[in-house]
Design a protein around this motif. Structure first.
Motif, short mmCIF file in Angstrom:
data_model
loop_
_atom_site.label_atom_id
_atom_site.label_comp_id
_atom_site.label_asym_id
_atom_site.label_seq_id
_atom_site.Cartn_x
_atom_site.Cartn_y
_atom_site.Cartn_z
N MET A 166 0.83 -1.20 0.00
CA MET A 166 0.00 0.00 0.00
C MET A 166 0.86 1.25 0.00
N ALA A 167 1.91 1.27 0.82
CA ALA A 167 2.78 2.44 0.90
C ALA A 167 3.50 2.68 -0.43
N VAL A 168 3.99 1.60 -1.03
CA VAL A 168 4.70 1.73 -2.32
C VAL A 168 3.73 2.19 -3.40
N PHE A 188 -3.44 7.55 -9.56
CA PHE A 188 -4.72 6.98 -9.98
C PHE A 188 -5.84 7.85 -9.42
N PHE A 189 -7.00 7.66 -9.97
CA PHE A 189 -8.15 8.46 -9.58
C PHE A 189 -8.54 8.17 -8.13
N GLY A 190 -8.75 9.22 -7.36
CA GLY A 190 -9.14 9.06 -5.97
C GLY A 190 -8.00 8.70 -5.05
N LYS A 191 -6.77 8.98 -5.45
CA LYS A 191 -5.61 8.61 -4.63
C LYS A 191 -5.64 9.29 -3.28
N GLY A 192 -6.00 10.57 -3.25
CA GLY A 192 -6.04 11.29 -1.99
C GLY A 192 -7.08 10.73 -1.03
N VAL A 193 -8.24 10.39 -1.58
CA VAL A 193 -9.30 9.81 -0.75
C VAL A 193 -8.86 8.45 -0.22
N TYR A 194 -8.26 7.65 -1.08
CA TYR A 194 -7.81 6.32 -0.66
C TYR A 194 -6.75 6.42 0.43
N ARG A 195 -5.84 7.39 0.28
CA ARG A 195 -4.81 7.58 1.29
C ARG A 195 -5.43 7.94 2.65
N GLY A 196 -6.41 8.85 2.61
CA GLY A 196 -7.06 9.24 3.86
C GLY A 196 -7.80 8.09 4.51
N SER A 213 -7.17 4.93 4.16
CA SER A 213 -6.22 3.91 4.59
C SER A 213 -5.64 4.21 5.96
N TYR A 214 -5.50 5.49 6.29
CA TYR A 214 -4.90 5.88 7.56
C TYR A 214 -5.93 6.21 8.64
N LEU A 215 -7.22 6.02 8.33
CA LEU A 215 -8.26 6.31 9.32
C LEU A 215 -8.13 5.49 10.61
N PRO A 216 -7.72 4.21 10.55
CA PRO A 216 -7.59 3.46 11.80
C PRO A 216 -6.63 4.08 12.81
N LEU A 217 -5.76 4.98 12.36
CA LEU A 217 -4.83 5.62 13.28
C LEU A 217 -5.53 6.61 14.19
N ILE A 218 -6.65 7.18 13.74
CA ILE A 218 -7.31 8.23 14.51
C ILE A 218 -8.69 7.83 15.01
N ILE A 219 -9.26 6.78 14.45
CA ILE A 219 -10.57 6.32 14.91
C ILE A 219 -10.42 5.64 16.26
N ALA A 253 -2.33 -0.05 8.94
CA ALA A 253 -2.17 1.40 8.86
C ALA A 253 -0.85 1.84 9.49
N TYR A 254 -0.49 1.27 10.62
CA TYR A 254 0.75 1.66 11.29
C TYR A 254 1.98 1.30 10.47
N ILE A 255 1.99 0.11 9.90
CA ILE A 255 3.13 -0.29 9.08
C ILE A 255 3.22 0.56 7.83
N ALA A 256 2.09 0.87 7.21
CA ALA A 256 2.08 1.70 6.01
C ALA A 256 2.62 3.09 6.29
N VAL A 257 2.29 3.66 7.45
CA VAL A 257 2.78 4.99 7.79
C VAL A 257 4.30 4.99 7.95
#
Length: 268
Positions: free
Chosen positions: A87-89, A96-104, A106-112, A147-151
């Motif tokens: 995912m990080a790579v 790709f389309f929606g990259k920013g949304v997908y990134r956000g 993907s990292y939601l478990p860090l703050i939820i 999410a933690y590993i990807a960050v």
């Protein structure tokens, strides 16, 4: 600013810092002290003893729950290491389309909050009709471990020379060979560091495991929580000290690997 004023300000900052550290770590010192108490009651000191550490080795429930926790942590971290790195790579290298949304997302478990993840996972599994067992705990832990590993891997990718893979491709390597022989070795310290962090978080989780555990699955935090509801006993103190030392060692190792990786990158 005059020297006396600067000294006075520094002294106040030092006092506040010491108070904060005392607030955080003094309870741990008290916990460690009473883990060597010979008494069966934590509030009364009756002499030094290692009996509670010895009792941990003969406690079948503790050993069984520890086995479940290790199984969940190793499985969740193993899956998350592969998916998190990919995912990080992918987010760093491709458009790709929606990259920013997908990134956000993907990292939601860090703050939820964990309770929200636990309830959502339970509802989702119930909707699908999945029977709760130890594998549902693994699946739930993959969500936040990923999410933690990807960050951690993403932060390493941001500091890498983007032309390393291009140079390998120019020299005749295939994209797969360039990834395995060039990019992956550079990312390995970050991957290991992220895995160690995710492993500690998985071993420490109580809420998500409690909501997604079925019959026969009992992780170590769940076992500890079931015991402390009737009062904290010295054997729980001893177990807590062991877990603190174990978690601290893993956190120190993860930080050491990250530090070495950053120093090597800086030299390059």
């Amino acid at each position: 600013m005059s020297q006396p004023a600067l000294t006075k300000r520094t002294s106040w900052q030092m006092i506040v810092t010491l108070l904060l550290f005392g607030f955080m770590y003094f309870p741990i010192l008290v916990l460690a002290f009473y883990s060597f108490n010979a008494s069966r009651y934590s509030s009364r000191w009756e002499g030094f003893s290692l009996r509670w550490y010895e009792s941990l080795l003969n406690d079948s429930r503790i050993l069984s729950s520890l086995q479940d926790s290790l199984f969940v942590a190793f499985c969740a971290v193993g899956v998350s290491a592969i998916l998190g790195t990919m995912m990080a790579v992918g987010l760093a290298k491709y458009r790709f389309f929606g990259k920013g949304v997908y990134r956000g997302v993907s990292y939601l478990p860090l703050i939820i909050p964990d309770i929200a993840i636990a309830v959502a996972t339970l509802v989702f599994l119930a909707t699908l009709g999945v029977r709760l067992n130890i594998w549902t705990i693994v699946a739930a832990h993959v969500v936040f471990c990923l999410a933690y590993i990807a960050v951690v891997v993403s932060s390493r990718l941001a500091n890498l020379n983007p032309h390393l893979e291009e140079a390998a491709l120019d020299l005749g390597a295939t994209p797969l060979q360039a990834f395995i022989k060039v990019l992956l070795p550079e990312l390995m310290p970050a991957i290991v560091s992220g895995c160690l962090l995710a492993f500690v978080l998985s071993m420490d989780d109580l809420l998500i495991a409690s909501f997604t555990a079925g019959g026969g699955a009992n992780t170590l935090p769940m076992e500890i929580f079931s015991r402390v509801r009737t009062g904290v006993k010295p054997d729980i103190n001893a177990l807590s000290v062991v877990l603190i030392l174990f978690s601290g060692a893993l956190a120190f190792l993860a930080e050491y690997l990250r530090y070495r990786s950053d120093r090597r990158q800086f030299r390059q």
